[in-house]
Design an enzyme around this catalytic site. Structure first.
Site, mmCIF file in Angstrom:
data_model
loop_
_atom_site.group_PDB
_atom_site.id
_atom_site.type_symbol
_atom_site.label_atom_id
_atom_site.label_comp_id
_atom_site.label_asym_id
_atom_site.label_seq_id
_atom_site.Cartn_x
_atom_site.Cartn_y
_atom_site.Cartn_z
ATOM 1 C CG ASN A 33 -11.124 -80.225 -11.736
ATOM 2 O OD1 ASN A 33 -11.057 -81.061 -10.842
ATOM 3 N ND2 ASN A 33 -10.599 -80.417 -12.935
ATOM 4 N N GLY A 37 -13.106 -85.414 -6.913
ATOM 5 C CA GLY A 37 -13.552 -84.963 -5.591
ATOM 6 C C GLY A 37 -15.060 -84.767 -5.584
ATOM 7 C CG LEU A 78 -3.322 -82.471 -1.056
ATOM 8 C CD1 LEU A 78 -4.270 -82.874 0.055
ATOM 9 C CD2 LEU A 78 -1.949 -83.053 -0.773
ATOM 10 C CE LYS A 110 10.353 -67.682 -10.003
ATOM 11 N NZ LYS A 110 9.803 -66.894 -11.092
ATOM 12 C CE1 TYR A 150 -2.132 -90.486 -9.114
ATOM 13 C CE2 TYR A 150 -0.962 -92.468 -8.478
ATOM 14 C CZ TYR A 150 -1.597 -91.299 -8.132
ATOM 15 O OH TYR A 150 -1.684 -90.942 -6.808
ATOM 16 C CE1 TYR A 164 8.830 -74.387 -12.117
ATOM 17 C CE2 TYR A 164 8.414 -72.367 -10.889
ATOM 18 C CZ TYR A 164 8.325 -73.098 -12.055
ATOM 19 O OH TYR A 164 7.755 -72.528 -13.170
ATOM 20 N NE ARG A 191 -8.182 -95.031 -3.930
ATOM 21 C CZ ARG A 191 -7.694 -93.828 -3.667
ATOM 22 N NH1 ARG A 191 -6.413 -93.656 -3.505
ATOM 23 N NH2 ARG A 191 -8.503 -92.794 -3.563
HETATM 24 N N1 UDP Z 1 -7.837 -105.139 -5.741
HETATM 25 C C1 UDP Z 1 -8.580 -106.299 -5.598
HETATM 26 N N2 UDP Z 1 -9.934 -106.190 -5.631
HETATM 27 C C2 UDP Z 1 -10.592 -105.010 -5.749
HETATM 28 C C3 UDP Z 1 -9.828 -103.820 -5.881
HETATM 29 C C4 UDP Z 1 -8.445 -103.926 -5.876
HETATM 30 O O1 UDP Z 1 -8.033 -107.405 -5.478
HETATM 31 O O2 UDP Z 1 -11.843 -105.015 -5.743
HETATM 32 C C5 UDP Z 1 -6.375 -105.257 -5.702
HETATM 33 C C6 UDP Z 1 -5.621 -104.520 -6.813
HETATM 34 O O3 UDP Z 1 -5.519 -105.315 -7.965
HETATM 35 C C7 UDP Z 1 -4.287 -104.290 -6.143
HETATM 36 C C8 UDP Z 1 -4.649 -104.055 -4.664
HETATM 37 O O4 UDP Z 1 -5.930 -104.640 -4.495
HETATM 38 O O5 UDP Z 1 -3.458 -105.405 -6.222
HETATM 39 C C9 UDP Z 1 -4.714 -102.568 -4.285
HETATM 40 O O6 UDP Z 1 -5.510 -101.918 -5.247
HETATM 41 P P1 UDP Z 1 -5.956 -100.395 -5.123
HETATM 42 O O7 UDP Z 1 -6.677 -100.059 -6.385
HETATM 43 O O8 UDP Z 1 -6.659 -100.191 -3.832
HETATM 44 O O9 UDP Z 1 -4.580 -99.597 -5.004
HETATM 45 P P2 UDP Z 1 -3.215 -99.638 -5.850
HETATM 46 O O10 UDP Z 1 -3.265 -100.746 -6.873
HETATM 47 O O11 UDP Z 1 -3.121 -98.296 -6.485
HETATM 48 O O12 UDP Z 1 -2.171 -99.914 -4.821
#
Ligand code: UDP
Length: 318
Positions: A33, A37, A78, A110, A150, A164, A191
């Site tokens: 949706n 993505g 996913l 199912k 999450y 299920y 991330r």
């Molecule tokens: N993080 C960071 N700087 C950034 C983005 C993330 O230091 O610009 C840190 C974040 O606080 C965490 C780790 O990197 O400790 C991984 O974060 P991400 O969001 O990639 O994944 P998740 O926390 O879900 O493992």
């Protein structure tokens, strides 16, 4: 010809999986949706004769009546935002897709006697007290915080799968995915690897949250997708939960320095406040994946980062 349905097909993992299954001569139905993505992830596949794309919110019951899903053999579920940046923008939507959306797709499995793979997450371990984390560890998750939408909805998604499997005999398989990255992770994903590589290439400050001593274990996407395929194939993996991740643990500070070195960047490393409930450490135990699936990751962090850096250079037109 086997028929697979992939929810979240326009997402990071979904779009990689669509390509892999088409290469394996599957008929693939992709559903998304576009909540996180991107259509451009699928552009080159839309004309493929074995690929059908459906724009659909899987939390709506209309997904149960889609003719294209009839006769499906394998469902890869996913769909869900996975970056804190995206799931925290729509916490309720995140809860719905992992609970109502998961149940809807289990109903489709199912109806069609299809195998069902649920993309769960290392977030079910929360801020772990046990290190490294094996599938037996039950986790340390806060229900009352910005990550809970999450973490807790993925946990409930696993429980839907359990019910299920036990009540209806649906052939469920659960993968708990640890941090995954690739050259095609969107660079506004938020991330850590996409942030650091983009910042380093643009000469901007590299933003570490907290002291940088928190750790993660990063898996290159090709390895992750191999794990999914082996999980789906394996009869022994039915009704099982398996960690899929790389065991090479690295602190975020070490990662920042590594990205700086590999890009040859002059960026400065700066420190920002740590987000609430940010897990202190994460490393999967993957003995079960090795034993059950004969799977283990092959791409090490330097090689994966170099691929990512090269692709981001092109993306950023540098
Ligand atoms: N993080 C960071 N700087 C950034 C983005 C993330 O230091 O610009 C840190 C974040 O606080 C965490 C780790 O990197 O400790 C991984 O974060 P991400 O969001 O990639 O994944 P998740 O926390 O879900 O493992």
């Amino acid at each position: 010809m086997k028929k697979a349905v992939i929810t979240g097909a326009a997402g990071f993992l979904g779009s990689h999986l669509v390509k892999r299954l088409l290469d394996k001569n599957y008929k693939v139905i992709g559903i998304d949706n576009f909540s996180s993505g991107k259509g451009e992830n699928l552009v080159e596949l839309l004309n493929h004769q074995n690929f059908t794309f459906i724009e659909q919110d899987i939390t709506s019951a209309t997904v149960l009546n889609l003719d294209d899903l009839n006769g499906v053999n394998e469902i890869f579920h996913l769909a869900s935002p996975a970056s804190p940046k995206f799931y925290q923008k729509d916490p309720l939507g995140t809860i719905y897709v992992n609970t109502i959306g998961t149940e809807n797709m289990l109903k489709v499995a199912k109806q069609n006697k299809a195998k069902f793979l649920f993309a769960s997450t290392s977030e079910v371990y929360g801020d772990p007290i046990e290190h490294p984390q094996s599938e037996h560890y039950r986790g340390n998750v806060n229900t009352w915080g910005p990550r809970a939408c999450y973490d807790e909805s993925k946990r409930l998604g696993e429980t839907y799968c359990y019910e299920y499997y036990h009540q209806y005999g649906v052939q469920v398989k659960i993968v708990r995915i640890f941090n995954t990255y690739s050259a095609s992770l969107r660079n506004d994903d938020g991330r850590v690897i996409s942030n650091f590589v983009t910042q380093a290439l643009l000469g901007k400050d590299i933003t570490i949250y907290g002291d940088g001593l928190q750790s993660r274990s990063f898996c290159y996407v090709d390895d992750t997708i191999d794990g999914f395929l082996k999980m789906m194939e394996s009869k022994d993996a039915t009704g099982e939960i398996v960690n899929i991740g790389n065991t090479n643990e690295i602190t975020i500070l070490e990662l920042a320095k590594l990205v700086k070195r590999l890009t040859g960047s002059k960026s400065t490393i700066v420190f920002h406040p740590l987000p609430i409930d940010d897990p202190r450490e994460r490393r999967p135990v993957i003995e079960k994946a090795k034993r059950l699936l004969g799977w283990e990751p092959k791409v090490d962090i330097e090689e994966g980062l170099l691929r990512t850096i090269n692709s981001y250079r092109k993306l950023l037109k540098l």
